[in-house]
Design a protein around this motif. Structure first.
Motif, PDB file in Angstrom:
ATOM      1  N   MET A 103       0.810  -1.218   0.000  1.00 51.48           N
ATOM      2  CA  MET A 103       0.000   0.000   0.000  1.00 51.48           C
ATOM      3  C   MET A 103       0.850   1.277   0.000  1.00 51.48           C
ATOM      4  O   MET A 103       0.322   2.379   0.182  1.00 51.48           O
ATOM      5  CB  MET A 103      -0.943   0.010   1.207  1.00 51.48           C
ATOM      6  N   HIS A 104       2.154   1.121  -0.200  1.00 48.01           N
ATOM      7  CA  HIS A 104       2.998   2.320  -0.346  1.00 48.01           C
ATOM      8  C   HIS A 104       2.509   3.086  -1.573  1.00 48.01           C
ATOM      9  O   HIS A 104       2.292   2.500  -2.639  1.00 48.01           O
ATOM     10  CB  HIS A 104       4.463   1.902  -0.521  1.00 48.01           C
ATOM     11  N   PRO A 105       2.297   4.390  -1.474  1.00 42.52           N
ATOM     12  CA  PRO A 105       1.713   5.149  -2.585  1.00 42.52           C
ATOM     13  C   PRO A 105       2.442   4.990  -3.922  1.00 42.52           C
ATOM     14  O   PRO A 105       1.790   4.884  -4.964  1.00 42.52           O
ATOM     15  CB  PRO A 105       1.770   6.589  -2.086  1.00 42.52           C
ATOM     16  N   LEU A 106       3.756   4.958  -3.910  1.00 36.57           N
ATOM     17  CA  LEU A 106       4.478   4.768  -5.167  1.00 36.57           C
ATOM     18  C   LEU A 106       4.174   3.402  -5.774  1.00 36.57           C
ATOM     19  O   LEU A 106       4.057   3.264  -6.997  1.00 36.57           O
ATOM     20  CB  LEU A 106       5.986   4.935  -4.954  1.00 36.57           C
ATOM     21  N   GLN A 107       4.034   2.392  -4.916  1.00 40.42           N
ATOM     22  CA  GLN A 107       3.702   1.059  -5.404  1.00 40.42           C
ATOM     23  C   GLN A 107       2.285   1.031  -5.969  1.00 40.42           C
ATOM     24  O   GLN A 107       2.021   0.389  -6.995  1.00 40.42           O
ATOM     25  CB  GLN A 107       3.853   0.025  -4.279  1.00 40.42           C
ATOM     26  N   ILE A 108       1.359   1.697  -5.305  1.00 38.28           N
ATOM     27  CA  ILE A 108      -0.013   1.756  -5.816  1.00 38.28           C
ATOM     28  C   ILE A 108      -0.032   2.409  -7.197  1.00 38.28           C
ATOM     29  O   ILE A 108      -0.690   1.916  -8.118  1.00 38.28           O
ATOM     30  CB  ILE A 108      -0.930   2.520  -4.835  1.00 38.28           C
TER      31      ILE A 108
END
Length: 324
Positions: A103-108
């Motif tokens: 759920m890390h924003p960059l991963q999303i």
């Protein structure tokens, strides 16, 4: 095929839609099996084409289903079918790649772009948080939720969804994620969502939220597919291999519960599928079900479950038989 409006989204989905987990094939996460064995891509594509033929217009997938393989199969279908004929849903939250957390924003952001590439489209109709795990102390929750709202502004997703596995998790994150649609497991075997204090159907109906119900057949248990004296053995990468429900004792217990169902509605697989699907659908007019499949025969059986009709008396009968 009958259609329903998915709450305030306005999306008109086939009441029997399709879950596309199994066609992703075997896969692992952190060394644990999270996929399905026994799939065949040609049969999967035949199933997807059969779905169109039978009036199914809503396909549910996720980045983690075969590590993108399920999405890519749907992408092949989208080369044959006009995009606006289908409602495509995908999810993020189990596949973390090289990020510290899924759920890390960059991963999303990365996973959404990969999902769109896999599907060969520039938007998905519905994009879910696949679970309610937003890191230690929900450290990624607010930023992740804001990111999906940004995706809506960009036109890359049309509606936000939230999937979770219990009532408490839903209640913890829903005030922040503010989804249009909830997704959760539900079947005639019952769950906490049937209870007065944790009735998620009532909660969602009061807010005009759509509901997408997975595992209405409980991975085939509700269809009496398995011989208790010869419990199924599942291949590598198959999540069912670690599922304690496929024991002789549990299979015998469910078979006993199904006896009155068979006597009243019929004992063949199609009759049981119709009862299982319609029982789940009876919980809310804003709900659809997404049974899985591996081939065209299973898709046709799923779709024909829309032909079954249960009265309120029938629903009460099924509940008493399966839940006591």
């Amino acid at each position: 095929m009958r259609y329903r409006e998915l709450g305030k989204t306005g999306l008109k989905v086939s009441e029997i839609s399709l879950g596309c987990w199994a066609i992703g094939g075997p896969s692992w996460r952190d060394g644990e099996p999270v996929g399905w064995s026994g799939n065949n891509d040609e049969e999967s594509m035949a199933g997807l084409r059969k779905a169109i033929e039978m009036g199914i217009n809503h396909l549910d997938t996720a980045d983690v289903y075969g590590d993108g393989h399920s999405e890519r199969l749907i992408g092949q279908l989208l080369k044959e079918v006009p995009r606006d004929r289908l409602i495509i849903a995908s999810k993020v939250g189990w596949f973390k790649g090289t990020a510290p957390h899924a759920m890390h924003p960059l991963q999303i952001r990365h996973q959404l772009e990969q999902t769109l590439s896999n599907l060969g489209t520039d938007y998905v109709d519905l994009y879910y948080f696949h679970n309610a795990n937003f890191g230690p102390n929900d450290c990624y929750l607010e930023e992740a939720a804001e990111l999906l709202r940004q995706f809506k502004k960009e036109g890359k997703i049309l509606h936000i969804g939230q999937s979770a596995y219990n009532y408490a998790d839903f209640m913890r994150v829903l005030p922040v994620t503010q989804p249009d649609v909830l997704q959760f497991s539900y079947s005639a075997l019952g769950s906490e969502y049937d209870q007065e204090e944790t009735n998620l159907f009532r909660w969602a109906d009061e807010r005009n939220l759509g509901m997408v119900l997975f595992q209405p057949y409980q991975q085939g248990l509700m269809l009496d597919k398995f011989d208790p004296d010869n419990p199924p053995q599942f291949g590598e990468g198959d999540i069912r291999a670690s599922n304690g429900r496929f024991t002789r004792e549990n299979l015998l217990d469910i078979r006993e519960k199904l006896k009155p169902i068979k006597e009243r509605f019929g004992s063949d697989t199609q009759s049981l599928a119709g009862v299982a699907a319609q029982y789940a659908l009876a919980q809310s007019k804003h709900a659809c079900v997404i049974p899985g499949f591996k081939n065209a025969r299973q898709v046709e059986s799923n779709a024909k479950a829309s032909e079954t009709t249960l009265s309120a008396e029938d629903v009460a009968f099924v509940k008493k038989a399966m839940q006591g």
